[in-house]
Design a protein around this motif. Structure first.
Motif, PDB file in Angstrom:
ATOM      1  N   LEU A  21       0.854  -1.223  -0.041  1.00 31.76           N
ATOM      2  CA  LEU A  21      -0.069  -0.084   0.186  1.00 31.76           C
ATOM      3  C   LEU A  21       0.866   1.203  -0.035  1.00 31.76           C
ATOM      4  O   LEU A  21       0.233   2.384  -0.328  1.00 31.76           O
ATOM      5  N   ASN A  22       2.290   1.218   0.324  1.00 38.25           N
ATOM      6  CA  ASN A  22       3.086   2.346   0.256  1.00 38.25           C
ATOM      7  C   ASN A  22       3.125   2.618  -1.186  1.00 38.25           C
ATOM      8  O   ASN A  22       3.531   1.967  -2.048  1.00 38.25           O
ATOM      9  N   PRO A  23       2.749   3.925  -1.802  1.00 38.57           N
ATOM     10  CA  PRO A  23       2.896   4.271  -3.091  1.00 38.57           C
ATOM     11  C   PRO A  23       4.314   4.241  -3.608  1.00 38.57           C
ATOM     12  O   PRO A  23       4.500   4.406  -4.806  1.00 38.57           O
ATOM     13  N   PHE A  24       5.467   4.144  -2.784  1.00 36.00           N
ATOM     14  CA  PHE A  24       6.622   4.284  -3.351  1.00 36.00           C
ATOM     15  C   PHE A  24       7.057   2.638  -3.610  1.00 36.00           C
ATOM     16  O   PHE A  24       8.293   2.506  -3.977  1.00 36.00           O
ATOM     17  N   THR A  78      12.408  -2.348   2.658  1.00 34.91           N
ATOM     18  CA  THR A  78      11.960  -1.634   3.974  1.00 34.91           C
ATOM     19  C   THR A  78      12.610  -2.441   5.056  1.00 34.91           C
ATOM     20  O   THR A  78      12.198  -3.709   5.256  1.00 34.91           O
ATOM     21  N   VAL A  89       2.561   5.279   4.189  1.00 37.64           N
ATOM     22  CA  VAL A  89       3.676   5.696   3.750  1.00 37.64           C
ATOM     23  C   VAL A  89       5.055   5.749   4.235  1.00 37.64           C
ATOM     24  O   VAL A  89       5.113   5.778   5.457  1.00 37.64           O
ATOM     25  N   GLU A  90       6.095   5.089   3.542  1.00 39.29           N
ATOM     26  CA  GLU A  90       7.478   5.060   4.189  1.00 39.29           C
ATOM     27  C   GLU A  90       8.353   5.727   3.061  1.00 39.29           C
ATOM     28  O   GLU A  90       8.257   5.494   1.872  1.00 39.29           O
ATOM     29  N   LEU A  91       8.818   6.934   3.436  1.00 36.49           N
ATOM     30  CA  LEU A  91       9.647   7.567   2.477  1.00 36.49           C
ATOM     31  C   LEU A  91      11.202   6.888   2.355  1.00 36.49           C
ATOM     32  O   LEU A  91      11.815   6.785   2.973  1.00 36.49           O
ATOM     33  N   PRO A  92      11.327   6.452   0.903  1.00 39.70           N
ATOM     34  CA  PRO A  92      12.547   5.855   0.669  1.00 39.70           C
ATOM     35  C   PRO A  92      13.649   7.035   0.841  1.00 39.70           C
ATOM     36  O   PRO A  92      13.368   8.094   0.739  1.00 39.70           O
ATOM     37  N   TYR A 142      14.283   9.659  -1.690  1.00 36.50           N
ATOM     38  CA  TYR A 142      13.354  10.921  -1.732  1.00 36.50           C
ATOM     39  C   TYR A 142      13.211  11.515  -0.329  1.00 36.50           C
ATOM     40  O   TYR A 142      12.364  12.087  -0.064  1.00 36.50           O
TER      41      TYR A 142
END
Lengths: 135, 170
Positions: free
Chosen positions: A108-111, A120, B107-110, B113
């Motif tokens: 579900l994470n957009p990235f 992750t 959301v987890e920011l890579p 980014y």
């Protein structure tokens, strides 16, 4: 005890792999390549067997010497593969179900792309915790 | 107020940001600017809906406007509230602090980014909305949950209160 876990995306690229063997009894370098090989070799059988059942968990699909491969196919045809040297069906079922939940959250994470490796760190840590709990 | 499913909203916003990153060839700064611009365009329309549907009293100064945004504006459109604090001496600058924001669920920011201001659209919305009620402001993030801080803190700075201008041409 040997345990090796991999997630293969629906486009057949490996998106996550982990050696979950109990620490201290890690196998030598050469055998871990073998484990990976056995796991990925079982993919064809998984693709065949997944149509025989309504369950996502398709139990033991392949055997190599004393190693068993269990598989779990999600609705999106992402395949979770687990290599074990013991037959532990209840444990692996629980493990698969919980990893499936984790995988959904990551997805579900957009990235996170469907076909890109899961980098992750928290996912990795949680999978290892689950492995300790159920396997 | 009509409502939509929170996850649908979260994922739609996520896809928007993702697509902007692709369109801008992963140039994070350009995406921040673009998000702000999109937010601005949303804000200048959204303020009308807010004024039509909310039943608050008229805001007389910037302080009241900031409270209004934090307590009613965010509540109406995002379902959260913020607290207003850290005023400077002449009441032209303040912080909006939010513990939670439905836009960043999942959301987890890579790492590549890490400069991305994921919720920058919100800044643009404030800017646009306040401009329509004669307050020119600047807005930016001081603390961001996605970059490891414990809350969201947005800084709102009043640049000027523009005078009402009328065009009597006919």
């Amino acid at each position: 005890m040997t345990t090796y876990f991999a997630i293969v995306s629906r486009e057949d690229s490996p998106i996550y792999e982990a050696d979950l063997s109990v620490a201290g009894k890690k196998d030598k370098e050469e055998t871990s390549h073998l484990h990976q090989f056995i796991l990925h070799a079982s993919l064809d059988i998984v693709d065949e067997r997944m149509w025989d059942t309504n369950n996502m968990h398709i139990k033991v699909v392949d055997k190599f010497n004393e190693l068993f491969v269990a598989a779990y196919v999600t609705a999106g045809r992402t395949r979770l593969l687990l290599l074990c040297d013991t037959r532990n069906e209840d444990g692996s079922k629980q493990f698969f179900q919980e990893v499936h939940e984790l995988y959904l959250k990551v997805l579900l994470n957009p990235f996170q792309g469907v076909n890109t490796p899961i980098m992750t760190p928290s996912f990795d840590q949680r999978v290892r915790n689950l492995a300790r709990k159920y396997l | 107020m009509e409502k939509i499913n929170a996850e649908l909203f979260t994922l739609t916003y996520g896809s928007t940001v993702r697509q902007l990153l692709i369109d801008n060839e992963e140039n994070v700064d350009a995406v921040n600017v673009q998000l702000d611009k999109m937010g601005y365009n949303i804000g200048i329309r959204l303020v009308d809906e807010f004024l039509a549907k909310s039943s608050g009293a008229r805001c007389r100064d910037f302080k009241e406007a900031a409270e209004m945004i934090a307590k009613h504006g965010l509540k109406m459109f995002l379902g959260v509230t913020a607290s207003v604090s850290n005023w400077n001496a002449d009441n032209t600058e303040c912080s909006l602090i939010m513990d939670d924001n439905p836009m960043v669920d999942f959301v987890e920011l890579p790492e590549q980014y890490s400069n991305l201001s994921y919720c920058n659209m919100l800044c643009g919305v404030f800017r646009g909305a306040l401009e329509m009620v004669n307050m020119r402001v600047e807005c930016w993030y001081v603390r961001d949950l996605l970059r490891g801080d414990d809350v969201f803190e947005m800084r709102l700075k009043l640049l000027e209160v523009t005078a009402e201008s009328y065009n009597d041409e006919d």
